[in-house]
Design an enzyme around this catalytic site. Sequence first.
Site, PDB file in Angstrom:
ATOM      1  N   CYS A  73       0.827  -1.201   0.000  1.00 38.56           N
ATOM      2  CA  CYS A  73       0.000   0.000   0.000  1.00 38.56           C
ATOM      3  C   CYS A  73       0.862   1.251   0.000  1.00 38.56           C
ATOM      4  O   CYS A  73       1.892   1.306   0.645  1.00 38.56           O
ATOM      5  CB  CYS A  73      -0.909   0.099   1.211  1.00 38.56           C
ATOM      6  SG  CYS A  73      -2.181  -1.129   1.243  1.00 38.56           S
TER       7      CYS A  73
ATOM      8  N   LYS B 259       5.573  -4.436  -5.748  1.00 39.88           N
ATOM      9  CA  LYS B 259       7.027  -4.428  -5.812  1.00 39.88           C
ATOM     10  C   LYS B 259       7.676  -4.384  -4.440  1.00 39.88           C
ATOM     11  O   LYS B 259       8.711  -4.978  -4.218  1.00 39.88           O
ATOM     12  CB  LYS B 259       7.492  -3.234  -6.652  1.00 39.88           C
ATOM     13  CG  LYS B 259       8.950  -3.370  -7.033  1.00 39.88           C
ATOM     14  CD  LYS B 259       9.273  -2.549  -8.254  1.00 39.88           C
ATOM     15  CE  LYS B 259      10.672  -2.824  -8.721  1.00 39.88           C
ATOM     16  NZ  LYS B 259      10.814  -4.161  -9.308  1.00 39.88           N
TER      17      LYS B 259
END
Length: 613
Positions: free
Chosen positions: A2, A608
Amino acid sequence: MCGIVGMVGADSGILRDTVQRLAGMEYRGYDSYGIAGLHGDESAISVHKNVGSVGRALRAGEFDSLPDTTLALAHTRWATHGGVTQANAHPHLDALGTVAVVHNGVIANHHEIRRQLEHEGVVFASDTDSEVAAHLIGRHIAAGATVLDALARTTRTLTGEYALGVIALSDPDAVYGTKRKSPLVAGHDGTRAALASDQMALTGLGQVVFLDDGDLVRLTPTSTEIYTLDADGQPVAARRPQVTLADQQTAEKGTFPHWMIKEIHDIPAAISTALHLPADQFDGIIPTGAARPAHLIGAGSAFYAAHIGQYLLAELAGISAIALPSDEASYLALLRPGDAVIAISQSGETFDTLEICRAALATGAVLTSVCNVPNSTQERMATHQLRQGSGPEICVLSTKSTISQVVLLARLALETGQHHGTLNSDQYQEHVDALTRLPEVIRGFLTDEADRIQEIAKQYSHVEDWFFIGRGHLFPAACESALKFKEVSYRHAEGMPAGLFKHGTISLIDEDFYTVALLPSAHAAEEQYTATLVAVSEIAARGGPVIGLGSQDADPDDIAAFSDYLALPYLDNIVTDLIIQLVAGQLLAYYCALHLGREIDQPRSLAKSVTVR
Ligand code: GLU
């Protein structure tokens, strides 16, 4: 994971500025997004949220019609609790709509808090763990607390990990934040202030502050106020060093259709940068005469880089090392003071890796960070830093950064091997020369062989199940190539040691189960070459098609066992042969995904920077 961005400013354009900064953090999660806004003279917080990618929504003009605000709080999500729905997208409001909260992390005791609040009549709007924070803060404010006190009291209730961003009607000129084990950075420039999960979202704000665990921050356009909690749990003003952000490197995709292929083409430059790191930076990472094994820790591709490092250290420097996936390391790493621990992470914010870094430091271990993002949490924690300097990597899959990590680990093995006397100067020089020539060789490979790999990928893209096998240093390379392949093609692919294969796994082989075999040089690694071919013939004997990657000096009779064979350029054994194999594996994964029409730069369910447990 997030991404969080909160902004406050007197000038116009805060809402758009916030969304643009958030879109730059999509690598942290991209299943849904949302923004809460407030104009100083309004009496309600507005919320706009949706499923999908914030970057795409921005490009489609979705935010153009939203009224500008002076206060904004935005989030791009990677769901941990609750499905990917509009209701579960952040920000979350409290019951009265007086507070908006965004959260990165996992609130461990959310069930218990939710049950208690529901018992008291609170109705929840989402299934997330995060919403409890909004209700707790809102209730403290409703009972008369300032936002700062409400936040402080809430953090005393929450367990688990969090970075929280908060805006409230009762203080429309400020953004608040607090953190525990999830990153949060804050800064202001006199006219606007921002809070974000990543320093890259604070571009243009000059000096920033990296918050420590337990810090609370109140940001106004002209101030960054930091607080910690005293023994009674009351917020008291604190000071933190201000850091001047280096100019953020920007990346351009140019004419490449995807970031992944663009970043594969960046590999020669990434290798050159890793080769330019001064040799003395490798001093002291693994102490001379250390009787205990070094520990190499990483997650995902960084774990496979660690696993490769284990082979490089053994084969080049005669050093025992243990490679562990970060999430398992706490069960197996029996660390003692002075032990060498090498943490590998592209982002330097990988939650599981940071956990083991903290444990390592607490034991008195010597911690080295191999990392691509300067000033990341991992880098700031470590005693030694090996900075990759590969430049921003936008595609969620690691390509150039994985290669750069392997090059740095190869250099660590070479420098340590030379220093400890396990490599003589001729052997050392042979590997260094090969590494020096590697960027040029990979450039040529990308130009000359891309079409051939594309053909192979196209021919076999219908295949559902794959093994990638290798022996010795090519075993972890096979595992990394299998990971890359499955991440982006959504085809089942597993890395296996070629020798272990016959001990059970071979029962899966039939004409539909394909194998990619990584072969070393027939002459420089004869035993490894021959033994890998034995595994290939055992698979072929059971009808399993095998594609070979490697060795230009393979015997034509041996090549006949393969359905297809791609001869790779050769420079040296152990170091550059495995790097060239990794690049070939990346291209195979890319072209297979391209042929299948996958979301190459943002595959489903990935992020990522994995900043949750
Ligand atoms: N636990 C929160 C959610 O599922 C935040 C997740 C995260 O930080 O990735 O919405």
